[in-house]
Design a protein around this motif. Structure first.
Motif, PDB file in Angstrom:
ATOM      1  N   ALA A 105       0.859  -1.183   0.000  1.00 44.98           N
ATOM      2  CA  ALA A 105       0.000   0.000   0.000  1.00 44.98           C
ATOM      3  C   ALA A 105       0.897   1.236   0.000  1.00 44.98           C
ATOM      4  CB  ALA A 105      -0.929  -0.021   1.203  1.00 44.98           C
ATOM      5  N   GLN A 112       4.963   3.782   1.813  1.00 41.93           N
ATOM      6  CA  GLN A 112       4.925   3.791   3.274  1.00 41.93           C
ATOM      7  C   GLN A 112       4.788   2.373   3.834  1.00 41.93           C
ATOM      8  OE1 GLN A 112       5.682   6.327   5.093  1.00 41.93           O
ATOM      9  NE2 GLN A 112       5.444   5.213   7.015  1.00 41.93           N
ATOM     10  N   GLN A 113       3.895   1.571   3.239  1.00 37.65           N
ATOM     11  CA  GLN A 113       3.768   0.213   3.750  1.00 37.65           C
ATOM     12  C   GLN A 113       5.030  -0.601   3.457  1.00 37.65           C
ATOM     13  OE1 GLN A 113       0.988  -2.807   2.204  1.00 37.65           O
ATOM     14  NE2 GLN A 113       0.376  -3.145   4.326  1.00 37.65           N
ATOM     15  N   ASP A 123       7.250   0.137   6.248  1.00 38.35           N
ATOM     16  CA  ASP A 123       6.731  -0.467   7.469  1.00 38.35           C
ATOM     17  C   ASP A 123       6.990  -1.970   7.495  1.00 38.35           C
ATOM     18  OD1 ASP A 123       5.117  -0.277   9.909  1.00 38.35           O
ATOM     19  OD2 ASP A 123       3.774  -1.594   8.784  1.00 38.35           O
ATOM     20  N   ALA A 136      -3.172   8.739  -3.873  1.00 36.09           N
ATOM     21  CA  ALA A 136      -4.365   8.115  -3.310  1.00 36.09           C
ATOM     22  C   ALA A 136      -4.622   6.726  -3.881  1.00 36.09           C
ATOM     23  CB  ALA A 136      -5.589   9.010  -3.531  1.00 36.09           C
ATOM     24  N   LEU A 137      -3.850   6.338  -4.895  1.00 41.74           N
ATOM     25  CA  LEU A 137      -3.914   4.977  -5.414  1.00 41.74           C
ATOM     26  C   LEU A 137      -3.409   3.983  -4.377  1.00 41.74           C
ATOM     27  CD1 LEU A 137      -4.337   3.188  -7.955  1.00 41.74           C
ATOM     28  CD2 LEU A 137      -2.027   3.789  -8.664  1.00 41.74           C
ATOM     29  N   ARG A 138      -2.457   4.409  -3.533  1.00 46.28           N
ATOM     30  CA  ARG A 138      -1.868   3.579  -2.484  1.00 46.28           C
ATOM     31  C   ARG A 138      -1.329   2.270  -3.027  1.00 46.28           C
ATOM     32  NH1 ARG A 138       0.001   6.537  -0.390  1.00 46.28           N
ATOM     33  NH2 ARG A 138       0.477   5.521   1.552  1.00 46.28           N
ATOM     34  N   GLN A 168      -0.901   6.040  10.070  1.00 47.18           N
ATOM     35  CA  GLN A 168       0.061   6.850   9.306  1.00 47.18           C
ATOM     36  C   GLN A 168       1.358   6.096   9.058  1.00 47.18           C
ATOM     37  OE1 GLN A 168       0.520  10.060   8.121  1.00 47.18           O
ATOM     38  NE2 GLN A 168      -1.632  10.605   8.317  1.00 47.18           N
ATOM     39  N   ALA A 195       1.829   2.897   9.226  1.00 47.49           N
ATOM     40  CA  ALA A 195       1.631   1.611   8.553  1.00 47.49           C
ATOM     41  C   ALA A 195       1.505   1.771   7.044  1.00 47.49           C
ATOM     42  CB  ALA A 195       0.388   0.908   9.098  1.00 47.49           C
ATOM     43  N   ASP A 196       0.654   2.678   6.606  1.00 50.67           N
ATOM     44  CA  ASP A 196       0.501   2.844   5.155  1.00 50.67           C
ATOM     45  C   ASP A 196      -0.101   4.184   4.773  1.00 50.67           C
ATOM     46  OD1 ASP A 196      -2.121   2.454   5.876  1.00 50.67           O
ATOM     47  OD2 ASP A 196      -2.446   0.657   4.678  1.00 50.67           O
ATOM     48  N   GLY A 197      -0.136   5.126   5.713  1.00 52.28           N
ATOM     49  CA  GLY A 197      -0.625   6.458   5.387  1.00 52.28           C
ATOM     50  C   GLY A 197      -2.136   6.557   5.508  1.00 52.28           C
ATOM     51  N   TYR A 198      -2.824   6.026   4.507  1.00 48.48           N
ATOM     52  CA  TYR A 198      -4.290   6.060   4.503  1.00 48.48           C
ATOM     53  C   TYR A 198      -4.747   5.063   3.452  1.00 48.48           C
ATOM     54  CZ  TYR A 198      -3.213   9.120   0.551  1.00 48.48           C
ATOM     55  OH  TYR A 198      -2.701   9.631  -0.613  1.00 48.48           O
ATOM     56  N   ALA A 252      -6.775   3.750   0.081  1.00 47.45           N
ATOM     57  CA  ALA A 252      -6.994   4.302  -1.256  1.00 47.45           C
ATOM     58  C   ALA A 252      -8.314   5.077  -1.308  1.00 47.45           C
ATOM     59  CB  ALA A 252      -7.006   3.177  -2.282  1.00 47.45           C
ATOM     60  N   LEU A 253      -8.232   6.324  -1.793  1.00 49.72           N
ATOM     61  CA  LEU A 253      -9.404   7.191  -1.731  1.00 49.72           C
ATOM     62  C   LEU A 253     -10.498   6.798  -2.717  1.00 49.72           C
ATOM     63  CD1 LEU A 253      -7.865  10.713  -1.150  1.00 49.72           C
ATOM     64  CD2 LEU A 253      -8.735   9.055   0.492  1.00 49.72           C
TER      65      LEU A 253
END
Lengths: 295, 295
Positions: free
Chosen positions: A5, A8-9, A12, A143-145, B164, B166-169, B171-172
């Motif tokens: 994701a 960032q992930q 982590d 925002a695609l993550r 935050q 772990a992966d931020g947020y 997917a929007l």
């Protein structure tokens, strides 16, 4: 390849499998990317900050006990340097000699202007010590993550288990859509097109800074990315300037936000300008408002 | 509400903020959900397994030093019991007395057949000790990877920081699509429609088990969910049966897969039958093939 994701992930998961709490020393670039630091801090790592210069991470300043070294060799975040070939070789040599691993955060390698890129650390690595982290946050949108890790074979089982425990797997609809987007050539086309768009924005920004801000801002040479950093004299009050600019809808970031050692006596200060979501007119307008607020 | 990548990330984030490695004792239902156990094990928790009966978790068997108690009160996984009102009260009383928290995994509360539901622990809680975990994996589909936590106010800051790091947020695009889907009433309609679909599947499965398998399988009474469990005599070799069934494309799961204490002397054994993705004809065909393999 482990799909994550976003970057960032990736950080982590790597922190989870590589860090032994209170023991493992992790060397991070300074200034650097605070969320990366947060992931390693959350995993209980002992963090050692290492300065960067115009060749990237100063490898000889990495403490010998560091077991993980995180770098942004394509485009140092936030200063923008490209890690030089000798430094790349020195870092890999360090990793091999100390049994350390390198996390190569290639966060916006797609948007390189000018020179032919240097080989990635992952490509140069001969001792299975590099984890390559990529993301689609810059080439497509955050925002695609979605991001990924290319890991040495010895880490695959642990990484798979960490991903399973963390959230199972990434949403399949987004993964399959992205796979088709890449497979049909759209991503490559999009990146080619956006490279020109970003190059034009970057030129507008750089020209404006050199023309109207030369008295107090020195842009840092940089050949890639969606942001540009400029250094300023330490006597200026940039924090107040950033706050005043924000009130006029001009978003700039003080380098201090990326500094893990704000108490240091001799500290660079400066501003980071992002142009990932601002067109040339917006950039010109922002600079014009900023000019009126100049410290 | 914290939006998470499915229930799995909810467990993982809660483990991160609540577990002190090698110290915190976490009580888990047994049999139970192995990925939940994996998340707490990864965080370094000391795991205490607690048996369940037809009223759900046997609260008096929870060790006094447990600081986290995880339960599936709407539909115990995998046995299917609904946690009784006295047990719910006892668990909340335990939490309050010992300063423990309760993680209420309400994984398929949407598909309840028959009786009016009991109040959720989260609803009954008066001491800010319950974390409610919901997921859209059952009401929609698992590959969506969306779930959520309703947390007590004291935990909001830590939970936000953990997400935050772990992966931020999440997917929007998926979040906004789901929000619109819920807001326009589609989710409620879908659940109503699917409740009938699943009830018919469940009836086919239950009727078949009672008609053709009564000599060796005893279905566990259960009023909700997308799976049904049946117990079998301990003398039967169910592992071999599951393997032979798999070779004939019949997917059933041995209860042993959910047992954290496989060495226990008096151990239940049985089979879990999922019908979330198998229609009535498929269920009948599966049972018919299984009948021929009966142990």
């Amino acid at each position: 390849v482990t799909v994550t994701a976003g970057a960032q992930q990736a950080f982590d998961l790597l922190a989870r499998i590589l860090v032994e709490p209170r023991r493992t020393v992790v060397a991070l670039e300074n200034p650097g990317y605070p969320p990366l630091r947060a992931a390693f801090a959350a995993a209980g790592a002992r963090i050692a900050i290492v300065p960067v210069d115009e060749e990237g991470l100063i490898v000889e300043r990495v403490p010998a006990q560091a077991k993980i070294v995180c770098v942004t060799p394509s485009h140092q975040f936030p200063l923008g340097a490209v890690m030089s070939a000798p430094r790349r070789a020195a870092l890999l040599e360090f990793a091999q000699r100390h049994g350390a691993v390198v996390i190569e955060d290639d966060y916006d390698a797609e948007f390189r202007f000018g020179d032919r890129p240097l080989d990635a650390l992952q490509t140069l690595d001969r001792s299975e010590s590099v984890f390559y982290v990529g993301t689609f946050s810059k080439s497509l949108f955050p925002a695609l993550r979605l991001g990924f890790i290319v890991a040495p074979p010895w880490a695959h089982v642990a990484l798979g288990a960490a991903k399973q425990a963390a959230d199972g797997y990434c949403a399949l609809l987004a993964q399959e859509t992205l796979a088709a987007f890449i497979g049909e050539g759209h991503l490559a086309r999009h990146v080619r097109r956006m490279r020109e768009v970003y190059a034009a924005r970057r030129k507008t920004l750089l020209d404006g800074l050199q023309r109207d801000f030369a008295d107090w801002l020195q842009p840092v040479p940089s050949a890639a990315g969606l942001h540009l950093t400029a250094l300023a004299d330490r006597s200026l009050d940039l924090e107040t300037l950033v706050e005043r600019a924000r009130r006029r809808d001009v978003g700039i970031t003080s380098l201090r936000r990326f500094d893990a050692d704000p108490q240091a006596r001799r500290r660079q200060q400066g501003l980071a300008f992002g142009y990932g979501s601002l067109d040339e007119r917006g950039i010109a307008e922002g600079l014009s408002r900023l000019r009126k607020l100049a410290p």
